[in-house]
Design a protein around this motif. Structure first.
Motif, mmCIF file in Angstrom:
data_model
loop_
_atom_site.group_PDB
_atom_site.id
_atom_site.type_symbol
_atom_site.label_atom_id
_atom_site.label_comp_id
_atom_site.label_asym_id
_atom_site.label_seq_id
_atom_site.Cartn_x
_atom_site.Cartn_y
_atom_site.Cartn_z
ATOM 1 N N THR A 90 1.749 5.820 -5.226
ATOM 2 C CA THR A 90 0.567 5.150 -4.686
ATOM 3 C C THR A 90 1.003 4.028 -3.743
ATOM 4 O OG1 THR A 90 0.489 3.435 -6.386
ATOM 5 C CG2 THR A 90 -0.592 5.517 -6.894
ATOM 6 N N GLY A 91 0.037 3.420 -3.103
ATOM 7 C CA GLY A 91 0.355 2.330 -2.178
ATOM 8 C C GLY A 91 0.447 0.984 -2.874
ATOM 9 N N MET A 92 0.279 0.981 -4.176
ATOM 10 C CA MET A 92 0.293 -0.290 -4.888
ATOM 11 C C MET A 92 1.698 -0.875 -4.910
ATOM 12 S SD MET A 92 -2.278 0.364 -8.054
ATOM 13 C CE MET A 92 -2.202 2.119 -8.366
ATOM 14 N N SER A 93 1.759 -2.186 -5.173
ATOM 15 C CA SER A 93 3.051 -2.852 -5.149
ATOM 16 C C SER A 93 3.080 -3.958 -6.195
ATOM 17 C CB SER A 93 3.283 -3.444 -3.766
ATOM 18 O OG SER A 93 2.248 -4.354 -3.495
ATOM 19 N N ARG A 94 4.212 -4.688 -6.220
ATOM 20 C CA ARG A 94 4.331 -5.788 -7.171
ATOM 21 C C ARG A 94 3.229 -6.825 -6.942
ATOM 22 N NH1 ARG A 94 6.882 -10.643 -8.314
ATOM 23 N NH2 ARG A 94 8.115 -10.646 -10.231
ATOM 24 N N SER A 136 -1.171 -5.094 -7.402
ATOM 25 C CA SER A 136 -0.817 -4.204 -8.505
ATOM 26 C C SER A 136 -1.987 -3.341 -8.979
ATOM 27 C CB SER A 136 -0.240 -5.016 -9.661
ATOM 28 O OG SER A 136 -1.019 -6.160 -9.888
ATOM 29 N N TRP A 137 -3.163 -3.560 -8.440
ATOM 30 C CA TRP A 137 -4.266 -2.624 -8.644
ATOM 31 C C TRP A 137 -4.701 -2.125 -7.279
ATOM 32 C CZ3 TRP A 137 -7.638 -6.018 -12.400
ATOM 33 C CH2 TRP A 137 -7.217 -5.801 -13.720
ATOM 34 N N PHE A 152 -6.209 -9.737 -4.347
ATOM 35 C CA PHE A 152 -4.747 -9.744 -4.423
ATOM 36 C C PHE A 152 -4.076 -10.331 -3.187
ATOM 37 C CE2 PHE A 152 -5.308 -6.494 -7.782
ATOM 38 C CZ PHE A 152 -4.484 -7.064 -8.737
ATOM 39 N N THR A 177 0.901 -9.339 1.234
ATOM 40 C CA THR A 177 1.534 -8.047 1.020
ATOM 41 C C THR A 177 0.454 -7.013 1.277
ATOM 42 O OG1 THR A 177 2.855 -9.019 -0.726
ATOM 43 C CG2 THR A 177 2.833 -6.622 -0.603
ATOM 44 N N GLU A 178 0.692 -6.151 2.234
ATOM 45 C CA GLU A 178 -0.324 -5.180 2.629
ATOM 46 C C GLU A 178 -0.485 -4.102 1.577
ATOM 47 O OE1 GLU A 178 -2.383 -4.392 5.092
ATOM 48 O OE2 GLU A 178 -1.844 -5.583 6.857
ATOM 49 N N TYR A 179 -1.716 -3.654 1.428
ATOM 50 C CA TYR A 179 -1.955 -2.477 0.593
ATOM 51 C C TYR A 179 -2.779 -1.478 1.373
ATOM 52 C CZ TYR A 179 -4.453 0.545 -2.648
ATOM 53 O OH TYR A 179 -4.997 1.648 -3.269
#
Ligand code: SF4
Ligand code: SF4
Ligand code: SF4
Lengths: 259, 387
Positions: free
Chosen positions: B41-45, B48-49, B338, B347-349
């Motif tokens: 998925t495109g989620m990251s630290r 995170s959702w 976020f 931080t891009e999502y």
């Protein structure tokens, strides 16, 4: 751990009462000794405190090597993988002043302070939102103030990551093991789908060792009991001006910075 | 009543087959996710959702919106809604199912799901969310089934069901309030830390949910000739209009507080969503402006009675409203919460293709359940002569 043992003895006690003999209790004691956790030794070398806390004397940390040594010490004993994407995992890392202390205390900080790197890690908050929101108690606070995790209970819902105001938590988006060069067999590696973070080295305190980052810091990071006025952390806080991250949100961080 | 599913027109089965194949694609993508983890998925630290949780949030609103039919019908004895009510209840069922699927798809360790029940944690809002969602599913299934069964036998529904109907009204408010509390109680997430969150959730739900219902009912009228009644449509449209106006008003309250107070933490998420943060404009900026324009446009088309009561304009107005509310709640809410992250950086999502596929798959499953339930309801109505 000791609960199962206690429960077992309680049941055995009731059984002994029913039987009207004390030998059943003796037998139960003998069995309980061999149950897992029975040899858990609270005395011995184990380090104890009412409230563990950390003081980072940022004045004593200068070069990139200092930070890298500390970070490496933690990440290598705890099998923290280095994943080069936004889905990275980190327990302790550095960033600049305005990203660490986002409350923007002073517009005209000395350039030395503003340009410096600061270590970030889990604050082991007194009032931790991550514990409050976790739906399974996989994240919990111990009596000595350390906020720890049970990787085997975590369902990977990441509510704790949304809850942590300090960005201290990482999620294993994929399997972390391929990203580990050397595995420390004394510490568990994690599986995909669970959250992790700094443990305040609870596993090292158990065997009488100070946290790995503290050891590697050459005295720049202090660790001790916040409830004991004679502890190194209390002494350092009494003698120096110190700050904590985001004090206004009421989490009461257990990591202090001397700037 | 289940047997009604077995006797359908070929078109109905082709429709199911079509949805089934989309759902299949979603399941395929989900298996891929099970294999490799949420790393696909495109989620990251920092974010995170993502899409899964935002869709969960959106559809809790859709589920709760059934109350906009139930409340007037049972509290105010507004008889005109009686014909449509079962469709609302069944839509709530499929929406709750979708919510549950979205939660499961978002979990890192779905096989440990039961830990939430095995280790109940009353201080976690997620625990309550799970409870109220399951409760709502049960209540709607019970009420829907019992009233439909009564309709089939041409008798009055048993008295005791009234209790559950009233309960469902309170419960509907509770599910979306609890969902808002998931967000609104987190220190350090400025966009979410607002007392008006639950109220905003409810108002946007009571606008978008009935709008989706009306759009589907209008499609149904074309396909099957089922007519909910002109007055029922007009009344529901009025409810939608009020809810949407309140929703936009609530959003503007947020804007006022953030910018008049001048507090950076409160301003940053809004600035990020509408112009970008620190000279960093993200892809959501365009979407958010689209939402803003469409929200105003939908009100322009809904407030004047000559447009609102014109059945040629109405579907457009409703469609525009649904898109606006979806961007606001199904996209902006999560991303704004976020970003900026706890370090005040960006931080891009953006959702990835597999993530979108899984999401669309869940939509398809929801639509399948809805189609089957609605078919049962309509067949019963046909037999009972209440079509
Ligand atoms: S810093 Fe974050 S993860 Fe650590 S205890 Fe506080 S809230 Fe929890
Ligand atoms: S991800 Fe794990 S630790 Fe975090 S809230 Fe969910 S269950 Fe608790
Ligand atoms: S206390 Fe232990 S776990 Fe935490 S950062 Fe230091 S070395 Fe790592």
């Amino acid at each position: 751990m000791s609960t199962t043992r206690r429960q077992f003895l309680k049941i055995a006690g009731l059984a002994a009462f029913g039987l009207g003999t004390s030998s059943a209790l003796d037998a139960a004691e003998a069995v309980a000794k061999d149950m897992p956790g029975a040899k858990y030794d609270v005395g011995g070398k184990h380090l104890a405190a009412k409230r563990w806390a950390m003081v980072i004397d940022t004045r004593k940390l200068e070069s990139r090597e200092d930070y890298d040594r500390i970070i490496h010490a933690c990440h290598s004993v705890h099998n923290v993988p280095s994943i080069p994407t936004k889905q990275e995992i980190k327990w302790i890392w550095t960033d600049k002043y305005d990203r660490v202390f986002t409350d923007d205390m002073s517009q005209h900080l000395s350039p030395a302070v503003r340009e410096k790197d600061y270590l970030l890690l889990c604050n082991h908050c007194e009032n931790p939102p991550c514990v409050r929101v976790c739906p399974t108690k996989a994240t919990f606070k111990r009596a000595d103030g350390i906020v720890v995790m049970d990787y085997h209970r975590c369902i990977g819902c990441r509510f704790c990551m949304a809850g942590c105001p300090y960005g201290a938590r990482s999620f294993n988006f994929g399997d972390p093991r391929p990203y580990l060069k050397d595995v420390n067999p004394a510490f568990p590696t994690r599986m995909r789908g669970v959250v992790e973070k700094c443990t305040f080295c609870s596993e090292r305190l158990e065997v009488g060792l100070l946290p790995a980052c503290v050891e590697a810091s050459n005295g720049a990071i202090l660790f001790g009991d916040l409830d004991d006025p004679n502890s190194p952390v209390r002494k350092a806080l009494a003698e120096n001006f110190s700050i904590r991250r985001k004090p206004s949100i009421g989490t009461q961080p257990g990591v202090y910075y001397i700037v | 009543m289940i047997e009604k599913v077995l006797k359908g027109s070929p078109a109905f089965y082709i429709w199911l087959l079509f949805l089934g194949s989309i759902a299949g694609l979603g399941v395929f993508a989900y298996i891929f996710q099970l294999q490799y983890g949420l790393t696909i998925t495109g989620m990251s630290r920092d974010v995170s959702w993502g899409l899964y949780i935002s869709q969960f949030t959106y559809f809790v609103g859709v589920a709760a919106s059934a109350v906009m039919l139930v409340l007037p019908a049972y509290f105010h004895h507004y008889k005109k809604f009686k014909k449509m009510i079962i469709l609302g209840e069944f839509m709530a069922i499929s929406a709750v199912l979708m919510c549950m699927l979205f939660i499961v798809t978002d979990m890192g360790q779905p096989q440990r799901m039961l830990n939430v029940i095995l280790h109940p944690t009353p201080n976690s809002i997620m625990f309550y969310d799970m409870m109220v969602l399951m409760g709502y599913l049960f209540i709607n299934a019970l009420v829907g089934w019992v009233t439909l069964e009564a309709e089939r036998h041409d008798v009055d529904p048993p008295k005791w069901i009234k209790f559950f109907i009233y309960l469902s009204v309170v419960w509907a408010f509770s599910i979306h309030t609890v969902t808002a509390f998931l967000y609104a109680g987190l220190p350090g997430r400025h966009y979410w830390l607002t007392a008006i969150m639950a109220a905003r959730f409810l108002s946007s739900a009571f606008a978008s949910g009935p709008a989706i219902l009306l759009l589907l009912v209008m499609a149904l009228r074309r396909l099957t000739g089922f007519d909910p009644g002109r007055e029922a449509i007009q009344t529901l449209t009025k409810i939608i209009t009020y809810a949407m106006a309140i929703n936009v008003f609530f959003f503007l309250l947020e804007v006022f507080t953030a910018f008049y107070s001048g507090m950076p933490g409160h301003q940053h998420p809004l600035t990020f969503l509408f112009v970008g943060h620190d000279g960093h404009a993200s892809w959501v900026v365009g979407w958010m402006w689209t939402a803003a324009v469409l929200a105003i446009l939908s009100l322009c088309l809904l407030i004047p009675p000559q447009f609102r009561d014109n059945e040629r304009v109405l579907p457009w107005a409703l469609g525009i409203l649904v898109i606006a509310s979806w961007i606001d709640k199904g996209l902006g809410l999560l991303i704004g919460g976020f970003t900026p992250n706890p370090f005040e950086t960006v931080t891009e999502y953006a959702p990835t293709f597999p993530e979108i596929l899984v999401t669309v798959g869940v939509y398809a499953i929801g639509l399948m359940v809805l189609s089957v339930l609605w078919k049962i309801a309509l067949d019963v109505k046909k037999e009972a002569g209440t079509f």
